[in-house]
Design an enzyme around this catalytic site. Sequence first.
Site, PDB file in Angstrom:
ATOM      1  N   SER A  77     -56.449  14.008 -56.084  1.00 36.82           N
ATOM      2  CA  SER A  77     -57.485  13.509 -56.997  1.00 36.82           C
ATOM      3  C   SER A  77     -56.848  12.416 -57.839  1.00 36.82           C
ATOM      4  O   SER A  77     -56.244  12.692 -58.870  1.00 36.82           O
ATOM      5  CB  SER A  77     -58.015  14.643 -57.884  1.00 36.82           C
ATOM      6  OG  SER A  77     -58.983  14.152 -58.794  1.00 36.82           O
TER       7      SER A  77
ATOM      8  N   ARG B  61     -68.500  18.656 -62.859  1.00 33.91           N
ATOM      9  CA  ARG B  61     -68.408  18.155 -64.238  1.00 33.91           C
ATOM     10  C   ARG B  61     -68.919  16.724 -64.313  1.00 33.91           C
ATOM     11  O   ARG B  61     -69.734  16.383 -65.179  1.00 33.91           O
ATOM     12  CB  ARG B  61     -66.955  18.225 -64.726  1.00 33.91           C
ATOM     13  CG  ARG B  61     -66.719  17.675 -66.134  1.00 33.91           C
ATOM     14  CD  ARG B  61     -65.256  17.314 -66.310  1.00 33.91           C
ATOM     15  NE  ARG B  61     -64.869  16.210 -65.434  1.00 33.91           N
ATOM     16  CZ  ARG B  61     -63.603  15.946 -65.091  1.00 33.91           C
ATOM     17  NH1 ARG B  61     -62.619  16.706 -65.531  1.00 33.91           N
ATOM     18  NH2 ARG B  61     -63.338  14.913 -64.302  1.00 33.91           N
TER      19      ARG B  61
ATOM     20  N   GLU C  27     -50.579  22.592 -56.227  1.00 33.12           N
ATOM     21  CA  GLU C  27     -50.742  23.771 -57.089  1.00 33.12           C
ATOM     22  C   GLU C  27     -52.188  24.083 -57.443  1.00 33.12           C
ATOM     23  O   GLU C  27     -52.475  25.131 -58.045  1.00 33.12           O
ATOM     24  CB  GLU C  27     -49.937  23.575 -58.389  1.00 33.12           C
ATOM     25  CG  GLU C  27     -50.610  22.729 -59.462  1.00 33.12           C
ATOM     26  CD  GLU C  27     -50.636  21.231 -59.189  1.00 33.12           C
ATOM     27  OE1 GLU C  27     -51.209  20.496 -60.015  1.00 33.12           O
ATOM     28  OE2 GLU C  27     -50.086  20.796 -58.150  1.00 33.12           O
TER      29      GLU C  27
ATOM     30  N   HIS D 180     -51.706  17.476 -55.460  1.00 27.59           N
ATOM     31  CA  HIS D 180     -51.816  18.644 -56.340  1.00 27.59           C
ATOM     32  C   HIS D 180     -51.767  19.914 -55.510  1.00 27.59           C
ATOM     33  O   HIS D 180     -52.746  20.649 -55.420  1.00 27.59           O
ATOM     34  CB  HIS D 180     -53.112  18.587 -57.147  1.00 27.59           C
ATOM     35  CG  HIS D 180     -53.065  17.658 -58.309  1.00 27.59           C
ATOM     36  ND1 HIS D 180     -52.355  17.939 -59.454  1.00 27.59           N
ATOM     37  CD2 HIS D 180     -53.638  16.446 -58.500  1.00 27.59           C
ATOM     38  CE1 HIS D 180     -52.502  16.944 -60.321  1.00 27.59           C
ATOM     39  NE2 HIS D 180     -53.271  16.024 -59.756  1.00 27.59           N
TER      40      HIS D 180
ATOM     41  N   LYS E 100     -61.446   6.120 -55.324  1.00 25.98           N
ATOM     42  CA  LYS E 100     -60.644   7.293 -55.669  1.00 25.98           C
ATOM     43  C   LYS E 100     -60.319   8.133 -54.435  1.00 25.98           C
ATOM     44  O   LYS E 100     -61.179   8.371 -53.582  1.00 25.98           O
ATOM     45  CB  LYS E 100     -61.423   8.138 -56.676  1.00 25.98           C
ATOM     46  CG  LYS E 100     -60.686   9.375 -57.182  1.00 25.98           C
ATOM     47  CD  LYS E 100     -61.539  10.122 -58.195  1.00 25.98           C
ATOM     48  CE  LYS E 100     -60.816  11.338 -58.728  1.00 25.98           C
ATOM     49  NZ  LYS E 100     -61.625  12.059 -59.743  1.00 25.98           N
TER      50      LYS E 100
ATOM     51  N   CYS F  44     -48.099  14.398 -59.114  1.00 26.83           N
ATOM     52  CA  CYS F  44     -49.181  13.410 -59.201  1.00 26.83           C
ATOM     53  C   CYS F  44     -48.796  12.245 -60.134  1.00 26.83           C
ATOM     54  O   CYS F  44     -47.857  11.530 -59.856  1.00 26.83           O
ATOM     55  CB  CYS F  44     -50.486  14.071 -59.608  1.00 26.83           C
ATOM     56  SG  CYS F  44     -51.943  13.072 -59.135  1.00 26.83           S
TER      57      CYS F  44
END
Length: 313
Positions: A192, A249, A237, A235, A163, A142
Amino acid sequence: MPLIIPNELPATETLLNENIFTMNHSRAASQDIRPLKIVIVNLMPTKIATETQLARVLANSPLQVELTLVTMGSHESRNISQDHMDSFYKTIDEIKNEYYDGMILTGAPVEQMPFEEVDYWKELCEIFEFAKTHVYSSMFICWGAQAALYYHHGINKHLMDSKVFGVFEHKVLRPHNPLVRGFDEVFYAPHSRHTEVLREDIDKCSALRILADSPEVGPHIVSTENGRQIFVLGHQEYDKGTLAGEYFRDVNKGLEIDVPKNYFRNDDPEDEIMFRWRGHASLLFSNWLNYYVYQATPYDLNELKENQGFPTI
Protein backbone atom coordinates in the site's frame (compact mmCIF):
# COMPACT_ATOMS: atom_id res chain seq x y z
CA MET A 1 9.06 -19.19 24.27
CA PRO A 2 6.94 -16.17 25.13
CA LEU A 3 6.88 -12.63 23.87
CA ILE A 4 7.66 -10.19 26.67
CA ILE A 5 5.58 -7.06 26.40
CA PRO A 6 4.92 -4.09 28.68
CA ASN A 7 2.37 -4.68 31.42
CA GLU A 8 -1.17 -3.66 30.34
CA LEU A 9 -0.27 -3.12 26.64
CA PRO A 10 -3.58 -3.24 24.70
CA ALA A 11 -2.15 -5.86 22.31
CA THR A 12 -1.99 -8.35 25.19
CA GLU A 13 -5.70 -9.26 25.16
CA THR A 14 -5.74 -9.72 21.38
CA LEU A 15 -2.69 -11.98 21.46
CA LEU A 16 -4.05 -14.05 24.34
CA ASN A 17 -7.33 -14.54 22.47
CA GLU A 18 -5.28 -15.90 19.54
CA ASN A 19 -3.52 -18.33 21.89
CA ILE A 20 -0.19 -16.53 21.49
CA PHE A 21 2.03 -16.94 24.55
CA THR A 22 2.88 -13.59 26.14
CA MET A 23 4.58 -12.74 29.41
CA ASN A 24 4.77 -9.44 31.28
CA HIS A 25 8.00 -7.90 32.53
CA SER A 26 7.37 -8.90 36.14
CA ARG A 27 7.12 -12.61 35.31
CA ALA A 28 10.03 -12.51 32.86
CA ALA A 29 12.31 -10.95 35.45
CA SER A 30 11.95 -14.07 37.61
CA GLN A 31 13.44 -16.31 34.91
CA ASP A 32 17.18 -16.77 34.45
CA ILE A 33 17.09 -16.22 30.68
CA ARG A 34 18.37 -13.30 28.63
CA PRO A 35 15.62 -12.47 26.16
CA LEU A 36 16.33 -10.93 22.78
CA LYS A 37 15.92 -7.17 23.14
CA ILE A 38 14.00 -5.73 20.20
CA VAL A 39 13.21 -2.03 19.82
CA ILE A 40 10.23 -1.10 17.64
CA VAL A 41 10.23 2.45 16.25
CA ASN A 42 6.54 2.87 15.49
CA LEU A 43 5.91 5.67 13.00
CA MET A 44 2.40 4.53 12.04
CA PRO A 45 -0.59 6.64 13.15
CA THR A 46 -2.46 3.45 14.05
CA LYS A 47 -0.15 2.72 16.97
CA ILE A 48 -2.11 -0.06 18.70
CA ALA A 49 -2.88 -1.93 15.46
CA THR A 50 0.80 -1.82 14.45
CA GLU A 51 1.95 -2.90 17.91
CA THR A 52 -0.36 -5.89 17.70
CA GLN A 53 0.67 -6.85 14.16
CA LEU A 54 4.37 -6.82 14.98
CA ALA A 55 3.91 -8.53 18.33
CA ARG A 56 1.99 -11.30 16.58
CA VAL A 57 4.71 -12.11 14.03
CA LEU A 58 7.52 -11.80 16.57
CA ALA A 59 5.77 -14.17 18.97
CA ASN A 60 5.81 -17.03 16.44
CA SER A 61 9.29 -18.10 17.49
CA PRO A 62 10.84 -20.40 20.13
CA LEU A 63 12.91 -17.44 21.34
CA GLN A 64 12.07 -15.17 24.25
CA VAL A 65 11.66 -11.62 22.90
CA GLU A 66 11.39 -8.42 24.92
CA LEU A 67 9.90 -5.37 23.18
CA THR A 68 10.68 -1.69 23.69
CA LEU A 69 8.43 0.79 21.89
CA VAL A 70 9.88 4.07 20.61
CA THR A 71 8.21 7.14 19.12
CA MET A 72 9.36 10.47 17.74
CA GLY A 73 9.78 13.06 20.48
CA SER A 74 9.64 15.81 17.83
CA HIS A 75 6.25 14.70 16.48
CA GLU A 76 2.85 14.68 18.17
CA SER A 77 0.82 11.50 17.61
CA ARG A 78 -2.78 12.59 17.00
CA ASN A 79 -4.59 9.28 16.61
CA ILE A 80 -3.75 7.81 19.99
CA SER A 81 -4.20 9.00 23.56
CA GLN A 82 -1.31 10.72 25.28
CA ASP A 83 -1.79 8.33 28.20
CA HIS A 84 -0.98 5.41 25.89
CA MET A 85 2.13 7.15 24.58
CA ASP A 86 3.30 8.11 28.07
CA SER A 87 2.69 4.60 29.40
CA PHE A 88 4.30 2.50 26.70
CA TYR A 89 6.62 4.60 24.53
CA LYS A 90 10.09 6.04 24.91
CA THR A 91 12.08 8.48 22.77
CA ILE A 92 15.57 8.10 21.32
CA ASP A 93 16.92 10.30 24.11
CA GLU A 94 15.62 7.83 26.67
CA ILE A 95 17.22 4.77 25.06
CA LYS A 96 20.40 6.27 23.57
CA ASN A 97 22.61 4.45 26.08
CA GLU A 98 20.89 1.08 25.64
CA TYR A 99 21.89 -1.77 23.31
CA TYR A 100 19.54 -4.02 21.36
CA ASP A 101 19.73 -7.27 19.45
CA GLY A 102 17.35 -5.99 16.79
CA MET A 103 15.30 -3.00 15.68
CA ILE A 104 12.15 -2.74 13.56
CA LEU A 105 11.30 0.65 12.06
CA THR A 106 7.83 0.87 10.55
CA GLY A 107 6.33 2.67 7.61
CA ALA A 108 4.64 6.07 7.86
CA PRO A 109 1.98 7.95 5.82
CA VAL A 110 4.43 10.60 4.58
CA GLU A 111 5.80 8.89 1.48
CA GLN A 112 4.75 11.60 -0.99
CA MET A 113 6.84 14.21 0.84
CA PRO A 114 10.59 14.67 0.28
CA PHE A 115 12.41 12.98 3.15
CA GLU A 116 13.93 16.21 4.45
CA GLU A 117 10.49 17.84 4.70
CA VAL A 118 9.15 15.26 7.17
CA ASP A 119 8.92 17.08 10.50
CA TYR A 120 10.84 14.38 12.40
CA TRP A 121 13.50 13.67 9.74
CA LYS A 122 16.36 14.99 11.89
CA GLU A 123 15.33 12.78 14.79
CA LEU A 124 14.92 9.80 12.47
CA CYS A 125 18.49 10.33 11.24
CA GLU A 126 19.60 10.16 14.87
CA ILE A 127 17.89 6.78 15.13
CA PHE A 128 19.62 5.56 11.96
CA GLU A 129 22.97 6.56 13.48
CA PHE A 130 22.03 5.02 16.83
CA ALA A 131 21.29 1.70 15.14
CA LYS A 132 24.78 1.54 13.64
CA THR A 133 26.41 1.22 17.04
CA HIS A 134 23.63 0.09 19.40
CA VAL A 135 21.64 -2.46 17.34
CA TYR A 136 22.94 -5.62 15.70
CA SER A 137 20.32 -6.11 12.97
CA SER A 138 17.69 -3.61 11.81
CA MET A 139 14.56 -4.32 9.76
CA PHE A 140 13.00 -1.34 7.98
CA ILE A 141 9.43 -1.60 6.64
CA CYS A 142 7.76 0.20 3.68
CA TRP A 143 8.40 3.98 3.98
CA GLY A 144 10.86 3.20 6.76
CA ALA A 145 12.75 1.00 4.28
CA GLN A 146 12.72 3.75 1.67
CA ALA A 147 13.98 6.29 4.20
CA ALA A 148 16.77 3.98 5.36
CA LEU A 149 17.83 3.17 1.80
CA TYR A 150 18.02 6.90 1.13
CA TYR A 151 19.92 7.75 4.31
CA HIS A 152 22.38 4.85 4.33
CA HIS A 153 22.85 4.15 0.61
CA GLY A 154 21.72 7.28 -1.25
CA ILE A 155 18.87 5.48 -3.06
CA ASN A 156 15.89 7.77 -3.58
CA LYS A 157 12.21 6.90 -3.92
CA HIS A 158 10.12 7.75 -6.98
CA LEU A 159 6.48 8.81 -7.14
CA MET A 160 4.32 6.36 -9.09
CA ASP A 161 1.53 7.19 -11.53
CA SER A 162 -0.94 5.19 -9.45
CA LYS A 163 -0.93 3.68 -6.00
CA VAL A 164 0.35 0.14 -5.49
CA PHE A 165 -2.50 -1.35 -3.49
CA GLY A 166 -3.23 -5.02 -2.97
CA VAL A 167 -1.60 -8.42 -2.58
CA PHE A 168 1.01 -9.40 -5.15
CA GLU A 169 3.07 -12.43 -6.15
CA HIS A 170 6.80 -12.30 -5.42
CA LYS A 171 9.62 -14.59 -6.45
CA VAL A 172 12.56 -15.55 -4.25
CA LEU A 173 15.80 -14.60 -6.03
CA ARG A 174 18.32 -15.87 -3.48
CA PRO A 175 16.84 -19.07 -2.02
CA HIS A 176 19.97 -19.88 -0.01
CA ASN A 177 19.82 -16.64 1.96
CA PRO A 178 18.84 -17.44 5.59
CA LEU A 179 16.17 -14.72 5.62
CA VAL A 180 14.06 -16.55 3.01
CA ARG A 181 14.87 -20.06 4.19
CA GLY A 182 11.77 -22.21 3.90
CA PHE A 183 9.97 -19.79 1.57
CA ASP A 184 8.07 -21.09 -1.43
CA GLU A 185 9.59 -20.01 -4.74
CA VAL A 186 6.57 -17.75 -5.21
CA PHE A 187 4.78 -16.11 -2.28
CA TYR A 188 2.32 -13.29 -1.61
CA ALA A 189 2.75 -9.98 0.20
CA PRO A 190 0.54 -6.90 0.71
CA HIS A 191 1.54 -3.42 -0.53
CA SER A 192 0.00 0.00 0.00
CA ARG A 193 2.18 2.84 -1.27
CA HIS A 194 2.46 5.71 -3.74
CA THR A 195 6.24 5.51 -4.24
CA GLU A 196 8.79 2.93 -5.30
CA VAL A 197 12.49 2.17 -5.20
CA LEU A 198 13.87 1.16 -8.58
CA ARG A 199 15.49 -2.23 -9.06
CA GLU A 200 18.29 -0.72 -11.15
CA ASP A 201 19.21 1.71 -8.35
CA ILE A 202 19.53 -1.12 -5.86
CA ASP A 203 21.57 -3.21 -8.31
CA LYS A 204 24.08 -0.36 -8.61
CA CYS A 205 24.77 -0.49 -4.86
CA SER A 206 27.37 -3.17 -4.14
CA ALA A 207 26.35 -3.37 -0.48
CA LEU A 208 22.80 -4.54 -1.22
CA ARG A 209 21.20 -7.78 -2.40
CA ILE A 210 17.62 -8.19 -3.65
CA LEU A 211 16.29 -11.36 -2.03
CA ALA A 212 12.75 -11.27 -3.43
CA ASP A 213 10.89 -9.13 -5.91
CA SER A 214 7.79 -8.90 -8.06
CA PRO A 215 7.60 -8.19 -11.81
CA GLU A 216 4.49 -6.12 -11.05
CA VAL A 217 5.53 -4.04 -8.03
CA GLY A 218 9.34 -4.33 -7.92
CA PRO A 219 11.79 -5.24 -5.12
CA HIS A 220 10.23 -6.50 -1.89
CA ILE A 221 13.01 -7.82 0.38
CA VAL A 222 16.49 -6.29 0.20
CA SER A 223 19.42 -6.90 2.54
CA THR A 224 23.05 -6.18 3.12
CA GLU A 225 25.21 -9.27 2.77
CA ASN A 226 25.72 -9.61 6.53
CA GLY A 227 22.06 -9.04 7.39
CA ARG A 228 22.65 -6.04 9.62
CA GLN A 229 20.23 -4.03 7.49
CA ILE A 230 17.08 -5.54 6.02
CA PHE A 231 14.58 -3.56 3.94
CA VAL A 232 11.03 -4.84 3.41
CA LEU A 233 9.30 -2.66 0.84
CA GLY A 234 5.81 -3.98 1.53
CA HIS A 235 3.76 -4.87 4.59
CA GLN A 236 4.28 -8.56 5.31
CA GLU A 237 3.09 -7.89 8.89
CA TYR A 238 -0.39 -6.67 7.88
CA ASP A 239 -3.48 -8.30 9.36
CA LYS A 240 -6.12 -9.97 7.21
CA GLY A 241 -8.36 -6.91 7.30
CA THR A 242 -5.84 -4.06 7.13
CA LEU A 243 -6.20 -3.33 3.41
CA ALA A 244 -9.99 -3.64 3.68
CA GLY A 245 -9.99 -1.10 6.50
CA GLU A 246 -7.96 1.31 4.40
CA TYR A 247 -10.18 0.80 1.34
CA PHE A 248 -13.53 1.24 3.10
CA ARG A 249 -12.23 4.18 5.12
CA ASP A 250 -11.45 6.09 1.93
CA VAL A 251 -14.69 5.00 0.25
CA ASN A 252 -16.67 6.31 3.23
CA LYS A 253 -14.81 9.62 2.98
CA GLY A 254 -15.75 9.90 -0.69
CA LEU A 255 -12.11 9.62 -1.78
CA GLU A 256 -11.08 8.01 -5.04
CA ILE A 257 -9.45 4.64 -4.40
CA ASP A 258 -9.11 1.46 -6.44
CA VAL A 259 -10.15 -1.90 -5.05
CA PRO A 260 -7.00 -3.60 -3.70
CA LYS A 261 -5.78 -6.12 -6.28
CA ASN A 262 -5.84 -9.86 -5.61
CA TYR A 263 -7.23 -9.29 -2.11
CA PHE A 264 -11.00 -9.77 -2.21
CA ARG A 265 -12.11 -12.90 -4.01
CA ASN A 266 -12.85 -11.96 -7.65
CA ASP A 267 -11.66 -8.43 -6.75
CA ASP A 268 -15.14 -7.86 -5.33
CA PRO A 269 -15.14 -5.86 -2.07
CA GLU A 270 -18.42 -7.55 -1.13
CA ASP A 271 -16.74 -10.97 -1.32
CA GLU A 272 -14.39 -12.63 1.18
CA ILE A 273 -10.76 -11.64 1.79
CA MET A 274 -8.13 -14.12 0.62
CA PHE A 275 -5.61 -14.20 3.48
CA ARG A 276 -2.58 -15.83 1.86
CA TRP A 277 0.54 -14.12 3.21
CA ARG A 278 0.35 -15.04 6.90
CA GLY A 279 2.64 -18.09 6.72
CA HIS A 280 5.46 -16.27 4.95
CA ALA A 281 5.10 -13.29 7.27
CA SER A 282 5.72 -15.54 10.26
CA LEU A 283 8.62 -17.20 8.46
CA LEU A 284 10.25 -13.88 7.53
CA PHE A 285 10.26 -12.57 11.08
CA SER A 286 11.23 -15.87 12.71
CA ASN A 287 14.11 -16.29 10.23
CA TRP A 288 15.26 -12.75 11.05
CA LEU A 289 15.14 -13.42 14.79
CA ASN A 290 16.90 -16.76 14.48
CA TYR A 291 19.62 -16.20 11.87
CA TYR A 292 20.39 -12.48 12.12
CA VAL A 293 19.59 -11.69 15.73
CA TYR A 294 19.77 -14.71 18.06
CA GLN A 295 22.71 -16.49 16.43
CA ALA A 296 24.72 -13.34 15.72
CA THR A 297 24.60 -11.02 18.71
CA PRO A 298 26.84 -11.42 21.78
CA TYR A 299 25.32 -12.43 25.11
CA ASP A 300 26.56 -9.15 26.59
CA LEU A 301 25.03 -6.43 24.45
CA ASN A 302 27.56 -3.89 25.71
CA GLU A 303 29.99 -5.52 23.28
CA LEU A 304 28.09 -3.90 20.42
CA LYS A 305 30.56 -1.23 19.32
CA GLU A 306 30.91 -0.03 15.75
CA ASN A 307 33.51 -2.08 13.84
CA GLN A 308 34.41 -4.08 16.95
CA GLY A 309 33.60 -7.76 17.04
CA PHE A 310 30.95 -7.82 14.31
CA PRO A 311 30.69 -7.00 10.59
CA THR A 312 30.22 -3.43 9.50
CA ILE A 313 27.10 -2.29 7.69
